[in-house]
Write an enzyme that holds these catalytic residues in place. Structure first.
Site, PDB file in Angstrom:
ATOM      1  N   ASP A  35      12.338 -49.777 -22.596  1.00  0.00           N
ATOM      2  CA  ASP A  35      11.349 -48.797 -22.155  1.00  0.00           C
ATOM      3  C   ASP A  35      10.081 -49.474 -21.630  1.00  0.00           C
ATOM      4  O   ASP A  35       9.213 -49.875 -22.411  1.00  0.00           O
ATOM      5  CB  ASP A  35      11.015 -47.889 -23.348  1.00  0.00           C
ATOM      6  CG  ASP A  35       9.987 -46.848 -23.006  1.00  0.00           C
ATOM      7  OD1 ASP A  35       9.490 -46.171 -23.931  1.00  0.00           O
ATOM      8  OD2 ASP A  35       9.659 -46.707 -21.804  1.00  0.00           O
ATOM      9  N   SER A 199       1.626 -46.435  -4.948  1.00  0.00           N
ATOM     10  CA  SER A 199       2.562 -46.281  -3.821  1.00  0.00           C
ATOM     11  C   SER A 199       1.753 -45.836  -2.604  1.00  0.00           C
ATOM     12  O   SER A 199       0.741 -45.135  -2.727  1.00  0.00           O
ATOM     13  CB  SER A 199       3.626 -45.232  -4.164  1.00  0.00           C
ATOM     14  OG  SER A 199       4.359 -44.852  -3.002  1.00  0.00           O
TER      15      SER A 199
END
Ligand SMILES: CCNC(=O)c1c(-c2ccccc2)csc1NC(=O)CNCCc1c[nH]c2ccccc12
Length: 333
Positions: A35, A199
């Site tokens: 994770d 992004s």
């Protein structure tokens, strides 16, 4: 040193990915969820009440000759989806993909919430975010990656998750055969303890690229791709009979619809990662013949999350500082 371990989807919706981990002497085997969105290595244990277990492998420190309880230490974690767990802390030998971390903090659960109990395929988590958000108190502990990092050929690990197929986590090296083209790197903001990045924008199918800074985290522990409402609406407005169905918990699409690809920009050289439309459908939503979309709103979370739906379309390099500052590398595959 280098390590390599196979990781496998736990069900047909790629809801989470497990990988084999050995803990203790003699080795006790576990299937753990790696994770990158948290930093505790915790396992079901002999301390976990039997009514909170559902067939999971359990860690029994008293059966490990190398286990030492860290006296006075405890841990308690709660995740944004409302799940939680807590317990006591041991140091023990942890082996992943041929890499051994002696003296790794192993967090034994004395309680877990229902969503972990019901996930019988998962015996716990290996946190791979930054050790700054490890929950052990009063003395914070290091993640497996930080524990073994000094021994690694390069201070990196890579995630190569696949749809309904085994993938790979590698530690200490980059497997050039695992991706196509080049790796585009982008700086990481780890101030919140996550693999945070921005992004450059998104594209629905073959429409124009929409330039838009989308700041989020690369999170192998979250199933979905969770992005701002304007992005989500742009995507589903191109899908006939898509609907935001509160009872399903978000956007659903007709199960027989072919969905547009979804691309997101990385780095400053125009590189994009493209998620094929087929991977944007997570299967039956539980109501009618509608299927649950892999892209959902990050709404009130406070961060965007590039979870498994996004990561399984890429080869991702989690580089903690081979060039000084941490960075994320993205390649198509
Ligand atoms: C849906 C799980 N993800 C989150 O809650 C989450 C959030 C988050 C915060 C608020 C609301 C929704 C999500 C931010 S970072 C982040 N990422 C993590 O927390 C990563 N670790 C998830 C571990 C995890 C939570 N529930 C599970 C059930 C099975 C296997 C693993 C898990």
């Amino acid at each position: 040193a280098k390590g390599s371990v196979v990781t496998t989807p736990i069900n047909s919706e790629d809801e989470a990915y497990d990988a084999p981990v050995s803990i203790g002497t003699p080795a006790q085997p576990f299937n753990l969820d790696f994770d990158t969105g948290s930093s505790d290595l915790w396992v079901f244990s002999s301390l976990t009440p039997s009514n909170e277990r559902n067939g999971q492998n359990i860690y029994t420190a008293s059966r490990s000759s190398t286990a030492k309880q860290l006296s006075g230490e405890s841990w308690k974690i709660s995740y944004g989806d409302g799940s939680s767990s807590s317990g006591l802390v041991y140091s023990d030998v942890v082996t992943i993909g041929g890499l051994t971390a002696a003296g790794q903090a192993v967090e034994a659960a004395s309680r877990v919430s229902q969503s972990f109990t019901s996930e019988s395929a998962t015996d716990g988590l290996v946190g791979l975010a930054f050790s700054s958000i490890n929950t052990v108190s009063p003395d914070q502990q290091t993640t497996f990656f930080d524990t073994v990092k000094p021994s690694l050929a390069s201070p990196v690990f890579t995630a190569d998750l696949k749809h309904q197929a085994p993938g790979t986590y590698n530690f200490g090296f980059i497997d050039k055969s695992a991706f196509t083209g080049s790796i585009t790197y982008t700086p990481v903001d780890n101030s919140q303890g996550f693999w945070g990045f921005t992004s450059t924008g998104f594209q629905v199918g073959n429409n124009d690229f929409q330039q838009e800074s989308i700041t989020g985290i690369a999170d192998t522990g979250t199933t979905l791709l969770l992005l701002p409402d304007d992005v989500v609406n742009a995507y589903y407005s191109s899908v006939n009979n898509a609907q935001n169905d509160q009872s399903a918990g978000g956007f659903t699409v007709p199960c027989d619809t072919s969905l547009p690809d979804f691309s997101f920009g990385v780095g400053n050289n125009g590189a994009m990662i493209t998620i094929p439309g087929s991977l944007m459908n997570l299967g039956p939503s539980g109501s009618g013949n509608s299927c649950f979309g892999g892209l959902q709103s990050s709404g009130t979370i406070g961060t965007n999350i590039f979870g498994d739906v996004a990561l399984k379309a890429a080869f991702v390099v989690f580089d903690s500082g081979s060039q000084g500052q941490p960075q994320l590398g993205w390649a198509s595959k």
